[in-house]
Design an enzyme around this catalytic site. Structure first.
Site, PDB file in Angstrom:
ATOM      1  N   HIS A 126       2.889  45.353  36.211  1.00  0.00           N
ATOM      2  CA  HIS A 126       2.417  44.135  37.496  1.00  0.00           C
ATOM      3  C   HIS A 126       0.567  44.397  38.208  1.00  0.00           C
ATOM      4  CE1 HIS A 126       5.850  42.283  37.557  1.00  0.00           C
ATOM      5  NE2 HIS A 126       6.337  43.338  38.162  1.00  0.00           N
ATOM      6  N   ASP A 163      10.368  42.702  29.826  1.00  0.00           N
ATOM      7  CA  ASP A 163      10.729  42.903  30.833  1.00  0.00           C
ATOM      8  C   ASP A 163      10.875  41.911  31.616  1.00  0.00           C
ATOM      9  OD1 ASP A 163      10.249  44.875  33.403  1.00  0.00           O
ATOM     10  OD2 ASP A 163       9.791  43.194  34.211  1.00  0.00           O
ATOM     11  N   HIS A 165      10.490  40.118  34.417  1.00  0.00           N
ATOM     12  CA  HIS A 165       8.771  40.026  35.237  1.00  0.00           C
ATOM     13  C   HIS A 165       8.058  39.580  34.315  1.00  0.00           C
ATOM     14  CE1 HIS A 165      12.019  41.915  37.904  1.00  0.00           C
ATOM     15  NE2 HIS A 165      11.464  41.149  38.586  1.00  0.00           N
ATOM     16  N   ASP A 244      15.051  45.239  32.417  1.00  0.00           N
ATOM     17  CA  ASP A 244      15.786  44.032  33.988  1.00  0.00           C
ATOM     18  C   ASP A 244      16.602  43.036  33.815  1.00  0.00           C
ATOM     19  OD1 ASP A 244      13.082  43.391  33.515  1.00  0.00           O
ATOM     20  OD2 ASP A 244      12.399  44.227  35.499  1.00  0.00           O
TER      21      ASP A 244
HETATM   22 ZN   LIG Z   1      10.609  43.934  36.364  1.00  0.00          ZN
END
Ligand SMILES: [Zn+2]
Length: 307
Positions: A126, A163, A165, A244
């Site tokens: 991120h 991931d 995200h 995740d």
């Molecule tokens: Zn994540």
């Protein structure tokens, strides 16, 4: 062929409060399961070297690096946002988390090991050129990709991100970089919720609905990632390995299991065998249910080394 397991004790010292899911215990869960499974005996354990400012500045701005240095607290925490905080050891951990990827790239390009897993934190995907966010400070995988391109002189590096995200930082950094192809899927709508359209033809980033499981993911990998990767012919594959999206992980709402992580990894191993002499460097990103995280890393690393 041995797989490298790269980590550093400093990665355990960064912590953001006892309440925070991105905890040092994540690394313990991984090493526990690698040991209990017997897999650790087959890995070549290697300590990460710290990245240098020059390495970091291939990706991040000088102003951002100065900001982090200026705000590193002598004690307690400095909150960059509500859930991304610096403690006195955060920067030390961040230097070796980014450096692990450089250590790994050096090793897999020179052999004999062709694959590496970097058990590091803070995570990175991120992190933007000038902003920490989403538990990330330095974009570890982007720092490694730039190093492989600019220092080692590679022409094509692929990044696969599984991931839950969206790897917004990685996407932003390489949107206009023809030498990099990024393939990902991510739960949408969800954090960080920045965009819906791919910013360039080198970005194969696929949003998926909450509650999607392994069938949906395998289908999109087969139909969208693999043809693009085989055309691109990467000389090195880097992996943002977040766990995740596991069904037991409360951070997201996807339904992957260990067998899905093994399957995705096997497909990447096949692509790497085609054009990259088998070279893959994987980086820990998310994964917050400690049991599911440890078991999933075992499945991933087993597939990486074809054990
Ligand atoms: Zn994540």
């Amino acid at each position: 062929m041995e797989t490298l397991y790269i980590t550093h004790p400093l990665c355990r010292l960064h912590e953001m409060g006892a309440w925070h899911p991105e905890s040092p215990q994540r690394l313990d869960a991984i090493s526990d399961q690698l040991t209990a499974s017997g897999l650790m005996d087959f890995l070549a354990v290697c300590e990460a070297r710290p990245a240098t400012p020059q390495d970091i500045l291939r990706v991040h701005t000088p102003e951002y690096l100065a900001f982090l240095r200026q705000h590193a607290p002598a004690q307690g925490y400095f909150p960059i946002d509500a859930d991304t905080l610096m403690n006195p050891e955060t920067l030390e951990a961040a230097w070796v988390a980014a450096g692990a990827g450089l250590t790994a790239v050096d090793h897999v390009l020179s052999g004999p090991s062709r694959t590496a897993f970097c058990a590091v934190r803070p995570p990175g995907h991120h992190a933007r050129p000038g902003q920490a966010m989403g538990f990330c400070f330095f974009n570890n995988i982007a720092v490694a990709a730039r190093y492989a391109l600019d220092y080692h002189g590679l022409s094509r590096v692929a990044i696969a991100d599984f991931d839950v995200h969206h790897g917004n930082g990685t996407e932003e950094i390489f949107s206009h970089e023809d030498r990099v192809m990024m393939c990902s899927f991510y739960q949408h709508p969800f954090f960080p919720g920045i965009r819906e359209e791919n910013p360039g033809p080198n970005m194969i980033n696929v949003p998926v609905e909450a509650y999607s499981g392994g069938e949906v993911i395998r289908e999109l990998v087969t139909r969208q990632w693999l043809p693009a990767l085989l055309r691109f012919r990467p000389e090195l594959i880097l992996v943002s390995a977040g766990f995740d999206a596991h069904r037991e992980d409360d951070m997201g709402s996807l339904k992957l299991v260990e067998a899905d992580y093994a399957w995705i990894t096997q497909r990447l191993v096949e692509v790497a065998a085609e054009s990259a002499q088998g070279r893959i460097v994987s980086f820990l990103e998310g994964g917050y249910d400690l049991s599911a995280l440890g078991r999933s890393v075992v499945a991933h690393v087993r597939a990486l080394g074809e054990y």
